[in-house]
Design an enzyme around this catalytic site. Structure first.
Site, PDB file in Angstrom:
ATOM      1  N   LYS A  91      -6.088 -10.345  -5.716  1.00 22.35           N
ATOM      2  CA  LYS A  91      -7.028 -10.788  -5.135  1.00 22.35           C
ATOM      3  C   LYS A  91      -8.556 -10.098  -5.882  1.00 22.35           C
ATOM      4  CE  LYS A  91      -6.306  -8.689  -0.959  1.00 22.35           C
ATOM      5  NZ  LYS A  91      -6.165  -8.399   0.013  1.00 22.35           N
ATOM      6  N   LYS A 112     -12.415  -4.428  -2.717  1.00 21.14           N
ATOM      7  CA  LYS A 112     -13.209  -3.498  -2.754  1.00 21.14           C
ATOM      8  C   LYS A 112     -12.279  -2.563  -3.286  1.00 21.14           C
ATOM      9  CE  LYS A 112     -13.807  -4.781   2.484  1.00 21.14           C
ATOM     10  NZ  LYS A 112     -12.965  -4.428   3.401  1.00 21.14           N
ATOM     11  N   LYS A 131       1.379  -1.106  -0.097  1.00 21.63           N
ATOM     12  CA  LYS A 131       0.065  -0.133  -0.389  1.00 21.63           C
ATOM     13  C   LYS A 131       0.719   1.732  -0.589  1.00 21.63           C
ATOM     14  CE  LYS A 131      -4.546  -1.427   1.620  1.00 21.63           C
ATOM     15  NZ  LYS A 131      -5.865  -0.970   2.466  1.00 21.63           N
TER      16      LYS A 131
HETATM   17  P1  TYM Z   1     -10.526  -6.291   4.846  1.00 25.41           P
HETATM   18  O1  TYM Z   1     -11.691  -5.702   5.833  1.00 25.41           O
HETATM   19  O2  TYM Z   1      -9.793  -6.832   3.647  1.00 25.41           O
HETATM   20  O3  TYM Z   1     -11.464  -8.230   4.472  1.00 25.41           O
HETATM   21  C1  TYM Z   1     -12.755  -8.980   5.185  1.00 25.41           C
HETATM   22  C2  TYM Z   1     -11.985  -9.916   5.782  1.00 25.41           C
HETATM   23  O4  TYM Z   1     -12.297 -10.559   4.410  1.00 25.41           O
HETATM   24  C3  TYM Z   1     -11.246 -11.810   3.883  1.00 25.41           C
HETATM   25  N1  TYM Z   1     -11.138 -11.465   2.789  1.00 25.41           N
HETATM   26  C4  TYM Z   1     -10.764 -12.182   1.783  1.00 25.41           C
HETATM   27  N2  TYM Z   1     -10.818 -13.279   1.780  1.00 25.41           N
HETATM   28  C5  TYM Z   1     -10.796 -14.210   0.899  1.00 25.41           C
HETATM   29  N3  TYM Z   1     -10.758 -13.967  -0.503  1.00 25.41           N
HETATM   30  C6  TYM Z   1     -10.576 -12.733  -0.805  1.00 25.41           C
HETATM   31  N4  TYM Z   1     -10.717 -11.799  -2.060  1.00 25.41           N
HETATM   32  C7  TYM Z   1     -10.677 -11.299   0.467  1.00 25.41           C
HETATM   33  N5  TYM Z   1     -10.671 -10.469   1.185  1.00 25.41           N
HETATM   34  C8  TYM Z   1     -11.049 -10.350   2.062  1.00 25.41           C
HETATM   35  C9  TYM Z   1     -10.150 -10.476   4.923  1.00 25.41           C
HETATM   36  O5  TYM Z   1      -9.594 -12.053   5.396  1.00 25.41           O
HETATM   37  C10 TYM Z   1     -10.820 -10.586   6.345  1.00 25.41           C
HETATM   38  O6  TYM Z   1     -10.990 -11.781   6.935  1.00 25.41           O
HETATM   39  N6  TYM Z   1      -7.279  -5.967   8.677  1.00 25.41           N
HETATM   40  C11 TYM Z   1      -8.408  -6.501   8.338  1.00 25.41           C
HETATM   41  C12 TYM Z   1      -9.726  -5.625   9.405  1.00 25.41           C
HETATM   42  C13 TYM Z   1      -9.478  -6.115  10.816  1.00 25.41           C
HETATM   43  C14 TYM Z   1      -9.194  -7.124  11.305  1.00 25.41           C
HETATM   44  C15 TYM Z   1      -8.720  -6.973  13.115  1.00 25.41           C
HETATM   45  C16 TYM Z   1      -9.333  -8.793  11.367  1.00 25.41           C
HETATM   46  C17 TYM Z   1      -8.880  -5.116  11.572  1.00 25.41           C
HETATM   47  N7  TYM Z   1      -8.597  -5.928  12.437  1.00 25.41           N
HETATM   48  C18 TYM Z   1      -8.639  -8.343  14.192  1.00 25.41           C
HETATM   49  C19 TYM Z   1      -9.152 -10.200  12.264  1.00 25.41           C
HETATM   50  C20 TYM Z   1      -8.686  -9.424  13.490  1.00 25.41           C
HETATM   51  C21 TYM Z   1      -9.428  -6.307   7.327  1.00 25.41           C
HETATM   52  O7  TYM Z   1      -8.872  -4.911   6.569  1.00 25.41           O
HETATM   53  O8  TYM Z   1     -10.027  -7.107   6.896  1.00 25.41           O
END
Ligand code: TYM
Length: 336
Positions: free
Chosen positions: A198, A201, A115
């Site tokens: 991947k 969003k 990023k």
């Molecule tokens: P985020 O908002 O990007 O995504 C939320 C969840 O969706 C999963 N995910 C995917 N799984 C499979 N294939 C994909 N293409 C895909 N895109 C997204 C992510 O792995 C995630 O589980 N940093 C985290 C949010 C967060 C968090 C936490 C998660 C903040 N604090 C504490 C766990 C524990 C994030 O940006 O997820």
């Protein structure tokens, strides 16, 4: 057993979020409720400060994402559902852990490298410190299991390193080491336009992802136009090697059917993509339509803020003892 996970409230929930994470949140919520454990799920609105987002857009996104999670099956009566900003202990513990986390550890995070790109000098501190806040999110609740997609694995390993170092440095056995729960299938759903990227969003092309808010005809169209290759489907999973787009579509189908790629290829091996894509679109529509309908009914409802307020009050109560012990372990006199 205590399950904790979060999602950034930016943009729409997409199929990667659903198959990689949210569907497992719902399954684990139901399991822990039956066995006397607890589940906490939150909108990572403080994490979203690492991107520039307009105030009104952020506000609307937090509420919309809350509606989407409930539409997927997160039940505020079973799980503690809240937004991070309403539980100040997240930001407080992040600051305490900043004394433990090392620059070198954060510099190695692939999300930071991707990023920030070449513009490290111009990147925000929030982007760099993002994984420490994520560690605080789970350590605060003594999480035992954290259901996430594969892309969050590195951040969770860091949370374990921070917890271990904090416990060792202070001599207080405070933090539970959280176990990531990464699903065996569908842990990384790829873009429909490029099998090496991947599904995300932030991809500028909406054709690259299936949103859970997409109407049926958009789902059919996106699947029909999904990139593939000219060969028919192979009859066993070895034949998917080097065919990233085909492998992605087959694993989406397998995840939706609660099956595996070998079984799916047993059914569709040798067939062209046309009939397979039509069957995949049917499966997707069958799964997504009820979620979209519940989402539309919930969107804008005043109930959402009530659920968030109630969830935040419950989360604050769970977090309080660990936060108090963290202040004390560091020799800080905290508010009583
Ligand atoms: P985020 O908002 O990007 O995504 C939320 C969840 O969706 C999963 N995910 C995917 N799984 C499979 N294939 C994909 N293409 C895909 N895109 C997204 C992510 O792995 C995630 O589980 N940093 C985290 C949010 C967060 C968090 C936490 C998660 C903040 N604090 C504490 C766990 C524990 C994030 O940006 O997820």
């Amino acid at each position: 057993m205590r399950i904790v996970s979060g999602i950034q409230p930016t943009g729409n929930l997409h199929l990667g979020n659903y198959l990689g994470a949210i569907r497992n949140w719902v399954r684990m919520q139901d399991e822990v409720t039956a066995t006397g454990g607890e589940s906490l799920f939150f909108l990572a609105d403080l994490h979203s400060l690492s991107d520039h987002i307009d105030r009104d857009v952020r506000l609307a996104s937090v509420r919309d994402m809350t509606a989407a999670l409930i539409a997927c099956g997160i039940d505020p009566a079973k799980s503690i559902l809240f937004n991070q900003a309403a539980v100040p202990a997240h930001a407080e513990l992040c600051w305490l852990l900043n004394g433990t986390a090392r620059m070198g550890w954060l510099n190695r995070m692939t999300q930071w490298k991707d990023k920030a790109g070449k513009n490290r000098e111009g990147a925000s501190i929030a982007l760099f410190d993002y994984p420490v806040l994520q560690a605080a999110d789970v350590l605060l609740y003594q999480a035992t299991h954290v259901p996430v997609g594969d892309d969050q694995k590195q951040h969770l390993e860091l949370a374990r390193d921070i917890a271990t170092k904090f416990n060792t440095d202070t001599g207080v056995d405070l933090f539970t080491l959280p176990e990531p729960f990464i699903p065996p299938a569908a842990a990384r759903i790829m873009s429909l336009r490029d099998g090496t990227a991947k599904m995300s969003k932030s991809d500028p092309s909406d054709m690259s992802r299936i949103n859970l808010s997409d109407p049926d005809d958009a789902i059919s169209q996106k699947v029909r136009k999904a990139k593939t290759d000219p060969e028919p489907l192979p009859s066993d999973p070895m034949g998917l090697a080097g065919r990233a787009e085909a492998a992605n579509l087959v694993s989406i189908y397998a995840a939706l059917a609660d099956s595996d790629t070998a079984t799916v290829l047993g059914e569709f091996g040798g067939s062209q993509f046309g009939p397979f894509k039509a069957a995949l679109a049917d499966r997707l529509i069958e799964r997504i339509t009820p979620i979209r309908e519940r989402y539309e009914a919930l969107r804008g409802s005043p109930e959402l803020d009530r659920h968030l307020q109630d969830g935040a009050a419950r989360a604050r109560a769970v977090a309080a003892p660990t936060l108090a012990r963290a202040y004390d372990a560091l020799g800080l006199i905290a508010a009583k």
